[in-house]
Design a protein around this motif. Structure first.
Motif, PDB file in Angstrom:
ATOM      1  N   ASN A 156       0.840  -1.207   0.000  1.00 48.01           N
ATOM      2  CA  ASN A 156       0.000   0.000   0.000  1.00 48.01           C
ATOM      3  C   ASN A 156       0.871   1.251   0.000  1.00 48.01           C
ATOM      4  OD1 ASN A 156      -1.924   1.962   0.340  1.00 48.01           O
ATOM      5  ND2 ASN A 156      -3.011   0.898   1.993  1.00 48.01           N
ATOM      6  N   SER A 157       0.798   1.995  -1.097  1.00 54.14           N
ATOM      7  CA  SER A 157       1.642   3.194  -1.218  1.00 54.14           C
ATOM      8  C   SER A 157       1.225   4.308  -0.262  1.00 54.14           C
ATOM      9  CB  SER A 157       1.606   3.721  -2.653  1.00 54.14           C
ATOM     10  OG  SER A 157       0.290   4.142  -2.999  1.00 54.14           O
ATOM     11  N   THR A 158       0.017   4.216   0.277  1.00 56.21           N
ATOM     12  CA  THR A 158      -0.438   5.268   1.202  1.00 56.21           C
ATOM     13  C   THR A 158       0.072   5.049   2.627  1.00 56.21           C
ATOM     14  OG1 THR A 158      -2.507   4.086   1.713  1.00 56.21           O
ATOM     15  CG2 THR A 158      -2.521   5.594  -0.177  1.00 56.21           C
ATOM     16  N   ASN A 159       0.715   3.886   2.876  1.00 56.31           N
ATOM     17  CA  ASN A 159       1.318   3.664   4.192  1.00 56.31           C
ATOM     18  C   ASN A 159       2.412   4.701   4.443  1.00 56.31           C
ATOM     19  OD1 ASN A 159       1.144   0.013   4.146  1.00 56.31           O
ATOM     20  ND2 ASN A 159      -0.359   1.521   4.796  1.00 56.31           N
ATOM     21  N   VAL A 160       2.612   5.027   5.698  1.00 58.27           N
ATOM     22  CA  VAL A 160       3.661   5.976   6.086  1.00 58.27           C
ATOM     23  C   VAL A 160       4.649   5.255   6.994  1.00 58.27           C
ATOM     24  CG1 VAL A 160       2.137   7.969   5.900  1.00 58.27           C
ATOM     25  CG2 VAL A 160       2.299   6.753   8.076  1.00 58.27           C
ATOM     26  N   ARG A 161       5.764   5.926   7.252  1.00 61.21           N
ATOM     27  CA  ARG A 161       6.731   5.357   8.174  1.00 61.21           C
ATOM     28  C   ARG A 161       6.080   5.161   9.545  1.00 61.21           C
ATOM     29  NH1 ARG A 161      12.196   9.016   7.130  1.00 61.21           N
ATOM     30  NH2 ARG A 161      12.771   8.103   5.099  1.00 61.21           N
ATOM     31  N   LEU A 162       6.365   4.043  10.138  1.00 61.10           N
ATOM     32  CA  LEU A 162       5.788   3.747  11.445  1.00 61.10           C
ATOM     33  C   LEU A 162       6.386   4.659  12.516  1.00 61.10           C
ATOM     34  CD1 LEU A 162       5.938  -0.121  11.125  1.00 61.10           C
ATOM     35  CD2 LEU A 162       3.877   1.288  11.063  1.00 61.10           C
ATOM     36  N   PRO A 163       5.598   5.050  13.506  1.00 58.61           N
ATOM     37  CA  PRO A 163       6.101   5.965  14.552  1.00 58.61           C
ATOM     38  C   PRO A 163       7.367   5.446  15.234  1.00 58.61           C
ATOM     39  CG  PRO A 163       3.721   5.802  14.678  1.00 58.61           C
ATOM     40  CD  PRO A 163       4.157   4.804  13.669  1.00 58.61           C
ATOM     41  N   VAL A 164       7.415   4.142  15.547  1.00 63.95           N
ATOM     42  CA  VAL A 164       8.573   3.622  16.249  1.00 63.95           C
ATOM     43  C   VAL A 164       9.808   3.681  15.352  1.00 63.95           C
ATOM     44  CG1 VAL A 164       8.084   1.230  15.569  1.00 63.95           C
ATOM     45  CG2 VAL A 164       9.452   1.674  17.611  1.00 63.95           C
ATOM     46  N   TRP A 165       9.599   3.443  14.052  1.00 66.92           N
ATOM     47  CA  TRP A 165      10.713   3.530  13.103  1.00 66.92           C
ATOM     48  C   TRP A 165      11.182   4.980  12.988  1.00 66.92           C
ATOM     49  CZ3 TRP A 165      12.591   5.794   8.770  1.00 66.92           C
ATOM     50  CH2 TRP A 165      13.536   5.094   8.003  1.00 66.92           C
ATOM     51  N   GLN A 166      10.204   5.889  12.817  1.00 63.45           N
ATOM     52  CA  GLN A 166      10.536   7.300  12.654  1.00 63.45           C
ATOM     53  C   GLN A 166      11.223   7.859  13.898  1.00 63.45           C
ATOM     54  OE1 GLN A 166       9.645   9.113   9.586  1.00 63.45           O
ATOM     55  NE2 GLN A 166      11.340  10.254  10.480  1.00 63.45           N
ATOM     56  N   GLN A 167      10.756   7.439  15.056  1.00 63.69           N
ATOM     57  CA  GLN A 167      11.340   7.947  16.306  1.00 63.69           C
ATOM     58  C   GLN A 167      12.800   7.517  16.436  1.00 63.69           C
ATOM     59  OE1 GLN A 167       9.283   6.630  19.811  1.00 63.69           O
ATOM     60  NE2 GLN A 167      10.495   7.909  21.209  1.00 63.69           N
ATOM     61  N   ALA A 168      13.095   6.250  16.163  1.00 61.52           N
ATOM     62  CA  ALA A 168      14.481   5.782  16.256  1.00 61.52           C
ATOM     63  C   ALA A 168      15.353   6.483  15.224  1.00 61.52           C
ATOM     64  CB  ALA A 168      14.530   4.271  16.059  1.00 61.52           C
ATOM     65  N   TYR A 169      14.801   6.716  14.042  1.00 60.47           N
ATOM     66  CA  TYR A 169      15.551   7.401  12.988  1.00 60.47           C
ATOM     67  C   TYR A 169      15.866   8.847  13.406  1.00 60.47           C
ATOM     68  CZ  TYR A 169      16.625   9.231   8.309  1.00 60.47           C
ATOM     69  OH  TYR A 169      17.244   9.814   7.229  1.00 60.47           O
ATOM     70  N   PHE A 207       0.863   0.195  -5.135  1.00 61.81           N
ATOM     71  CA  PHE A 207      -0.243   1.035  -5.574  1.00 61.81           C
ATOM     72  C   PHE A 207      -1.021   1.529  -4.353  1.00 61.81           C
ATOM     73  CE2 PHE A 207      -0.343  -1.733  -9.612  1.00 61.81           C
ATOM     74  CZ  PHE A 207       0.574  -0.903 -10.243  1.00 61.81           C
ATOM     75  N   ALA A 208      -1.886   2.491  -4.597  1.00 62.29           N
ATOM     76  CA  ALA A 208      -2.695   3.063  -3.516  1.00 62.29           C
ATOM     77  C   ALA A 208      -3.914   2.192  -3.263  1.00 62.29           C
ATOM     78  CB  ALA A 208      -3.093   4.491  -3.857  1.00 62.29           C
ATOM     79  N   SER A 209      -3.682   0.982  -2.825  1.00 65.77           N
ATOM     80  CA  SER A 209      -4.756   0.062  -2.453  1.00 65.77           C
ATOM     81  C   SER A 209      -4.253  -0.828  -1.332  1.00 65.77           C
ATOM     82  CB  SER A 209      -5.198  -0.785  -3.649  1.00 65.77           C
ATOM     83  OG  SER A 209      -4.124  -1.554  -4.143  1.00 65.77           O
ATOM     84  N   SER A 210      -5.141  -1.567  -0.746  1.00 67.11           N
ATOM     85  CA  SER A 210      -4.795  -2.364   0.424  1.00 67.11           C
ATOM     86  C   SER A 210      -3.712  -3.393   0.101  1.00 67.11           C
ATOM     87  CB  SER A 210      -6.036  -3.087   0.959  1.00 67.11           C
ATOM     88  OG  SER A 210      -7.037  -2.161   1.313  1.00 67.11           O
TER      89      SER A 210
END
Length: 454
Positions: A164-177, A321-324
């Protein structure tokens, strides 16, 4: 002479009655072929030949011709009941003596050989044990192999997935980064090495037991060389606009090393996936080789399978793609051991065994034989015929090859006798018998008249 003529007519009518009665008696005999009487007239001739006004001397039975026309095909519940739709005969062997039949009553004996109800073995082409191909032209007794099917270790796992292209970076991943970037000399302009260190710190947050550390996952069973199933799971983590990390674990363990997430020193080892601007995967495939995998059982002990085992992972066709998230196809080429679950025979006579592991295996091919002169075959009884000098040599081949017909499994060919026609023939034969008896009776009356002359 009239006595002899009438007597020959009675004999001919009696033969006709016998043939018709035999047809009627076998109207329900599977594979039976009806016969007809063929008569010829008789003329007496001198050494110099018969005159132009020669009188007939009666009738004789010229031939009993069997009619090898197709009988009706009735379906049964037995997969080894066979019928021939078209030309050809099944070939059977009784201690090496070959016979030919259209009756497809077949089953297996205690040794697994396919036999008819007289104990004769069905002939066919065997399978080459090395190549698995049919040995065309090598005729043998067909046999059902009831042994278990050997397992095969997985060598390739192919998956087609949409991330799913609409997924974003996960908070735990972003926080460690972000925390790692904050330690850079210039957080606004980190160096490539500092960015790599930040990504390594973010990747280290992956925990297969915590669904908040990955975006999506999918699993498939793979098999070791002993047929033991193992669960291969792929976890996907969004790391950028068109970038993803894929973590692969087998039975929840890191490969190589067989480390559990709870083991000291566990370090997730992702494979990076890159997509283009239209959502197509551009990372070369296959992705990687799962090498150094030591198959373990549920208690963590080696299964005894080949070690190290290795196989490829291929994500050809995967999109973003922008789908599930969806898995649209998955194929792996391994399987566990299997027991014989059933048999089937197709139109070409291929004997195919089905196993409980979903696999199939060809175990042989039924052959058919045909003759230039089918009416020249010698009847043996039990709805079987033997080759003769009049029939010519048998032409043996696979069904649906040349002029040979097709095999119908789970069916039997019924007798080709038409009862209505045979009942009419009975009436005709009876009339002929009575008429010829009348000839003898009339000749007797004439003879008595001559004897009584004074």
């Amino acid at each position: 002479m009239s006595f002899n003529i009438g007597l020959s007519g009675i004999r001919a009518a009696s033969s006709d009655l016998n043939i018709t009665g035999n047809n009627i008696a076998n109207a329900g005999t599977v594979g039976f072929k009806g016969s007809r009487a063929e008569f010829g007239d008789v003329y007496a001739a001198s050494i110099l030949g018969s005159g132009s006004n020669a009188q007939g001397s009666g009738v004789l039975l010229g031939n009993v011709a069997q009619q090898f026309t197709q009988g009706n095909i009735n379906y049964t519940e037995n997969s080894l009941d066979l019928a021939v739709n078209g030309n050809g005969f099944f070939v059977t062997s009784n201690q090496g003596a070959l016979s030919y039949t259209r009756a497809g009553y077949f089953g297996t004996d205690r040794e697994g050989f396919i036999t008819n109800n007289s104990g004769a073995r069905l002939q066919g082409f065997a399978v080459n044990a090395v190549t698995g191909q049919i040995n065309q032209g090598v005729q043998t007794d067909l046999r059902v192999d009831t042994r278990s099917a050997d397992p095969r270790a997985t060598t390739s796992v192919e998956s087609t997935i949409n991330l799913n292209s609409t997924n974003v970076r996960l908070p735990v991943w972003q926080q460690a980064y972000d925390q790692q970037i904050a330690t850079a000399a210039d957080p606004a302009n980190p160096t490539p090495a500092e960015i790599q260190a930040a990504e390594d710190a973010a990747q280290a947050t992956f925990d297969p037991t915590n669904s908040s550390t990955y975006n999506s996952s999918t699993s498939v069973n793979v098999f070791d060389s002993l047929g033991n199933p193992h669960t291969l799971t792929k976890y996907f983590v969004k790391t950028g606009g068109n970038e993803w990390d894929m973590f692969t674990l087998i039975d929840g363990r890191q490969v190589p090393g067989n480390q559990l997430p709870t083991d000291p020193g566990f370090a997730p080892q992702p494979t990076q996936l890159t997509f283009d601007t239209v959502g197509q995967l551009v990372t070369p495939q296959p992705l990687n080789n799962i090498a150094g995998w030591v198959p373990l059982d549920s208690s963590g002990q080696p299964t005894g399978a080949d070690s190290p085992a290795a196989f490829d992972i291929d994500l050809t066709g995967t999109t973003q793609f922008a789908s599930s998230f969806a898995v649209t196809a998955v194929v792996q080429d391994g399987f566990t051991t299997g027991e014989l679950a059933g048999l089937s025979i197709d139109d070409e006579g291929l004997l195919v065994a089905r196993y409980t592991n979903g696999q199939t295996r060809t175990q042989g091919q039924v052959v058919l034989a045909n003759f230039a002169n089918q009416q020249g075959l010698t009847p043996l009884g039990d709805t079987a015929w033997a080759q003769s000098s009049a029939s010519g040599e048998p032409v043996v081949g696979a069904p649906q090859s040349g002029t040979l017909g097709a095999i119908q499994s789970g069916a039997l060919e019924q007798s080709n006798v038409d009862l209505s026609e045979q009942l009419i023939n009975l009436i005709i034969a009876q009339r002929n018998y009575q008429a010829n008896a009348k000839t003898i009776q009339t000749e007797d009356a004439v003879t008595q008249t001559i004897i009584n002359l004074r």
